[in-house]
Scaffold this active site. Structure first.
Site, PDB file in Angstrom:
ATOM      1  N   LYS A   1       0.854  -1.181   0.000  1.00  0.00           N
ATOM      2  CA  LYS A   1       0.000   0.000   0.000  1.00  0.00           C
ATOM      3  C   LYS A   1       0.890   1.231   0.000  1.00  0.00           C
ATOM      4  O   LYS A   1       1.464   1.617   1.021  1.00  0.00           O
ATOM      5  CB  LYS A   1      -0.903   0.069   1.234  1.00  0.00           C
ATOM      6  CG  LYS A   1      -1.919   1.205   1.078  1.00  0.00           C
ATOM      7  CD  LYS A   1      -2.430   1.762   2.380  1.00  0.00           C
ATOM      8  CE  LYS A   1      -1.713   2.989   2.857  1.00  0.00           C
ATOM      9  NZ  LYS A   1      -1.741   4.154   1.962  1.00  0.00           N
TER      10      LYS A   1
ATOM     11  N   VAL B   1      -7.187   0.990   3.791  1.00  0.00           N
ATOM     12  CA  VAL B   1      -6.338  -0.078   3.231  1.00  0.00           C
ATOM     13  C   VAL B   1      -5.207  -0.449   4.195  1.00  0.00           C
ATOM     14  O   VAL B   1      -4.937  -1.627   4.432  1.00  0.00           O
ATOM     15  CB  VAL B   1      -5.782   0.351   1.849  1.00  0.00           C
ATOM     16  CG1 VAL B   1      -4.817  -0.694   1.310  1.00  0.00           C
ATOM     17  CG2 VAL B   1      -6.931   0.569   0.872  1.00  0.00           C
TER      18      VAL B   1
ATOM     19  N   GLU C   1       9.440   2.053  11.047  1.00  0.00           N
ATOM     20  CA  GLU C   1      10.443   3.105  10.896  1.00  0.00           C
ATOM     21  C   GLU C   1       9.663   4.404  10.995  1.00  0.00           C
ATOM     22  O   GLU C   1       8.846   4.695  10.113  1.00  0.00           O
ATOM     23  CB  GLU C   1      11.114   3.040   9.532  1.00  0.00           C
ATOM     24  CG  GLU C   1      12.019   1.856   9.351  1.00  0.00           C
ATOM     25  CD  GLU C   1      12.763   1.944   8.024  1.00  0.00           C
ATOM     26  OE1 GLU C   1      13.968   1.686   8.034  1.00  0.00           O
ATOM     27  OE2 GLU C   1      12.136   2.258   7.012  1.00  0.00           O
TER      28      GLU C   1
ATOM     29  N   CYS D   1      13.235  11.692   6.957  1.00  0.00           N
ATOM     30  CA  CYS D   1      13.082  11.213   8.340  1.00  0.00           C
ATOM     31  C   CYS D   1      14.382  11.373   9.123  1.00  0.00           C
ATOM     32  O   CYS D   1      14.369  11.638  10.311  1.00  0.00           O
ATOM     33  CB  CYS D   1      12.630   9.770   8.353  1.00  0.00           C
ATOM     34  SG  CYS D   1      13.676   8.721   7.345  1.00  0.00           S
TER      35      CYS D   1
ATOM     36  N   GLU E   1       9.077  16.842  15.342  1.00  0.00           N
ATOM     37  CA  GLU E   1       9.479  16.724  13.946  1.00  0.00           C
ATOM     38  C   GLU E   1       8.660  17.711  13.114  1.00  0.00           C
ATOM     39  O   GLU E   1       7.440  17.686  13.141  1.00  0.00           O
ATOM     40  CB  GLU E   1       9.221  15.299  13.466  1.00  0.00           C
ATOM     41  CG  GLU E   1       9.660  15.073  12.048  1.00  0.00           C
ATOM     42  CD  GLU E   1       9.374  13.653  11.577  1.00  0.00           C
ATOM     43  OE1 GLU E   1       8.227  13.190  11.679  1.00  0.00           O
ATOM     44  OE2 GLU E   1      10.320  12.995  11.094  1.00  0.00           O
TER      45      GLU E   1
HETATM   46  P1  NAD Z   1       1.910   8.769   7.537  1.00  0.00           P
HETATM   47  O1  NAD Z   1       2.085   8.023   8.789  1.00  0.00           O
HETATM   48  O2  NAD Z   1       0.827   9.754   7.436  1.00  0.00           O
HETATM   49  O3  NAD Z   1       1.680   7.753   6.333  1.00  0.00           O
HETATM   50  C1  NAD Z   1       2.544   6.669   6.073  1.00  0.00           C
HETATM   51  C2  NAD Z   1       1.756   5.529   5.490  1.00  0.00           C
HETATM   52  O4  NAD Z   1       0.900   5.017   6.498  1.00  0.00           O
HETATM   53  C3  NAD Z   1       0.851   5.945   4.334  1.00  0.00           C
HETATM   54  O5  NAD Z   1       0.818   4.927   3.380  1.00  0.00           O
HETATM   55  C4  NAD Z   1      -0.488   6.098   5.010  1.00  0.00           C
HETATM   56  O6  NAD Z   1      -1.573   5.930   4.155  1.00  0.00           O
HETATM   57  C5  NAD Z   1      -0.431   4.994   6.044  1.00  0.00           C
HETATM   58  N1  NAD Z   1      -1.323   5.168   7.187  1.00  0.00           N
HETATM   59  C6  NAD Z   1      -1.787   6.317   7.732  1.00  0.00           C
HETATM   60  N2  NAD Z   1      -2.611   6.054   8.745  1.00  0.00           N
HETATM   61  C7  NAD Z   1      -2.654   4.717   8.867  1.00  0.00           C
HETATM   62  C8  NAD Z   1      -3.360   3.832   9.736  1.00  0.00           C
HETATM   63  N3  NAD Z   1      -4.180   4.284  10.682  1.00  0.00           N
HETATM   64  N4  NAD Z   1      -3.174   2.510   9.578  1.00  0.00           N
HETATM   65  C9  NAD Z   1      -2.349   2.026   8.610  1.00  0.00           C
HETATM   66  N5  NAD Z   1      -1.686   2.813   7.761  1.00  0.00           N
HETATM   67  C10 NAD Z   1      -1.832   4.144   7.887  1.00  0.00           C
HETATM   68  O7  NAD Z   1       3.322   9.401   7.197  1.00  0.00           O
HETATM   69  P2  NAD Z   1       3.708  10.299   5.936  1.00  0.00           P
HETATM   70  O8  NAD Z   1       3.119  11.637   6.174  1.00  0.00           O
HETATM   71  O9  NAD Z   1       3.437   9.584   4.679  1.00  0.00           O
HETATM   72  O10 NAD Z   1       5.287  10.356   6.084  1.00  0.00           O
HETATM   73  C11 NAD Z   1       5.922  11.231   6.943  1.00  0.00           C
HETATM   74  C12 NAD Z   1       6.392  10.527   8.197  1.00  0.00           C
HETATM   75  O11 NAD Z   1       7.132   9.359   7.865  1.00  0.00           O
HETATM   76  C13 NAD Z   1       7.349  11.369   8.996  1.00  0.00           C
HETATM   77  O12 NAD Z   1       7.033  11.274  10.365  1.00  0.00           O
HETATM   78  C14 NAD Z   1       8.707  10.744   8.732  1.00  0.00           C
HETATM   79  O13 NAD Z   1       9.653  10.958   9.714  1.00  0.00           O
HETATM   80  C15 NAD Z   1       8.358   9.319   8.581  1.00  0.00           C
HETATM   81  N6  NAD Z   1       9.373   8.614   7.804  1.00  0.00           N
HETATM   82  C16 NAD Z   1      10.234   7.771   8.439  1.00  0.00           C
HETATM   83  C17 NAD Z   1      11.220   7.108   7.731  1.00  0.00           C
HETATM   84  C18 NAD Z   1      12.177   6.182   8.410  1.00  0.00           C
HETATM   85  O14 NAD Z   1      12.899   5.465   7.712  1.00  0.00           O
HETATM   86  N7  NAD Z   1      12.228   6.142   9.714  1.00  0.00           N
HETATM   87  C19 NAD Z   1      11.321   7.315   6.357  1.00  0.00           C
HETATM   88  C20 NAD Z   1      10.447   8.187   5.748  1.00  0.00           C
HETATM   89  C21 NAD Z   1       9.460   8.815   6.486  1.00  0.00           C
END
Ligand code: NAD
Length: 418
Positions: free
Chosen positions: A170, A206, A245, A279, A379
């Protein structure tokens, strides 16, 4: 406008069971650049069933065979570099030249490195009289963020397929179009049906269906702490393996003997890469108070070279943020920094001149940031650097470790032993 009206399940492009769609927005023009299906829990169930059925045969496929598919996927990405780099430059906003190297080059390298890893990885290990055998876990659910969308996908899907697992992916609903290109490439290399499945859609629908599904053996999640917590809660009901992560607020400790010009300039770059939407971005720069004024001057000079603009223009070093929500979030943090008394050296809440359209934020540097301020603790995920002065090395270490995060970190000194 790129319309995708199918998802990829069991080696075929099929309609979603639902009728909803999600618009994909160009972060520079704020216009709709594409549309994808809003997948459903039923779609996830179909994808998981396909992945489960495909698993035994894929796990039994000789490693060298699996390696060939992964190598071909890497080559397929290479052949579509320009299209992918441009798609991600529009979706995410990263300048095109960087998008080519990072957003496409890195995923290519990840898939392309799998053959060698498969060749050398210790799948079997003899310990005394016992043989320890590492086996593929089964169906892996991959849930990925938008910031390095294809890299995050490759870093999960590549190793999972290499190990002999099958996958339900997803991608982020904010930047999903690149994942469709990957699915086309996987389809073209003839991966056995069910090995890789793509269901796009929102996290709560999803993503949660993947995390909850009893036939998903492992879920690999990258994204925000909030969503990661939810994924691990849901996954616990069926005792899946979970890898998370999550976010970061990484420190960059510059010691008093460091080459300040180099350290500060590099640190600004490590904070501003991908407009700060990284991140592992080094967002807290710790500087000895005795050298603060010097560091401030260098940081401002460095920050001002990050010319914001259209990711497709040669002069651009800083693209827009990914979305309106992200822009508002980052502006609110800048306002909070000012309100809490940090010293704004450059940047601010106003959009960069001439860039009122597009999700642009000025490259921003704060100094005299106290470790307890919001902008030193949370962050931001935007081009905002916090310079935090310290007096002793012990204090610097304490500040560096003084957040809830622990993702990355840097230390600069003239002396490697230090
Ligand atoms: P997000 O958590 O909003 O979304 C990430 C993914 O999770 C998306 O596919 C989203 O649809 C899904 N998601 C959201 N809510 C969910 C739920 N309730 N259940 C299951 N899946 C769900 O994050 P984002 O805005 O896409 O990305 C930014 C964040 O990601 C930042 O906090 C960043 O630090 C982190 N990040 C971490 C790493 C790492 O390697 N540690 C790498 C990249 C990004």
């Amino acid at each position: 406008m790129e319309i995708r009206d199918r998802i990829y399940i069991d080696g075929a492009w099929v309609p979603s069971s639902g009728t909803g769609t999600i618009d994909v927005i160009n972060s520079t023009t704020e216009e709709v650049m594409g549309r994808v299906p809003a997948g459903t829990a039923e779609d996830v169930a179909r994808a998981v069933a396909a992945a489960k059925a495909a698993f035994p045969a894929w796990a039994d496929t000789p490693r060298e065979e699996r390696a060939k598919y992964l190598q071909r996927i890497s080559e397929g990405l290479g052949a579509r570099t320009e299209e992918l780099a441009a798609t991600i430059a529009r979706e995410v906003g990263m300048p095109l030249t960087l998008s080519r190297i990072i957003q496409v080059g890195l995923p290519m390298m990840t898939f392309g490195s799998m053959p060698q890893i498969l060749d050398t990885f210790g799948f079997e290990e003899r310990i005394g009289n016992s043989l320890v055998v590492r086996e593929p876990v089964g169906v892996v659910g991959c849930i990925t963020p938008w910031n390095y969308p294809l890299h995050q996908i490759a870093a999960k899907v590549g190793p999972a397929l290499a190990a002999g697992c099958t996958v339900v992916l997803k991608p982020s609903e904010v930047a999903p179009l690149n994942a469709f290109i990957l699915a086309e490439i996987i389809d073209a290399v003839g991966l056995p049906p069910g090995g890789f499945n793509l269901v796009c859609g929102t996290g709560p629908v999803v993503g949660e269906a993947i995390a909850s599904h009893p036939d998903v053996d492992m879920v690999s999640f990258t994204g925000s702490t909030r969503a990661g917590r939810r994924v691990s809660e849901l996954a616990s009901a069926t005792v899946k393996r979970v890898t998370l992560e999550l976010g970061g607020k990484s420190p960059n400790v510059i010691l008093d003997d460091a080459d300040l010009e180099r350290a500060v300039t590099d640190g600004v770059g490590k904070c501003f890469l991908n407009s700060g939407q990284t991140c592992s971005a080094l967002t807290r720069m710790l500087v000895p108070r005795s050298r603060l004024a010097e560091a401030e001057e260098i940081a401002v000079r460095a920050a001002e070279t990050y010319t914001p603009g259209d990711p497709f223009a040669d002069t651009t070093r800083l693209g827009p943020l990914v979305s309106a929500a992200q822009r508002e979030r980052v502006r609110a943090y800048i306002a909070k920094g000012i309100e809490e008394g940090a010293k704004l050296l450059t940047g601010g809440i106003e959009p960069p001149e001439g860039l009122e359209r597009g999700y642009f934020v000025r490259p921003t540097v704060f100094s005299e940031v106290r470790p307890d301020m919001t902008i030193a603790q949370e962050e931001i995920f935007g081009p905002v650097l916090s310079i935090i002065p310290y007096t002793t090395e012990e204090e610097a270490i304490e500040i560096a470790n003084g957040t809830i995060y622990g993702l990355a970190g840097g230390v600069w000194s003239a002396d490697p032993d230090r």
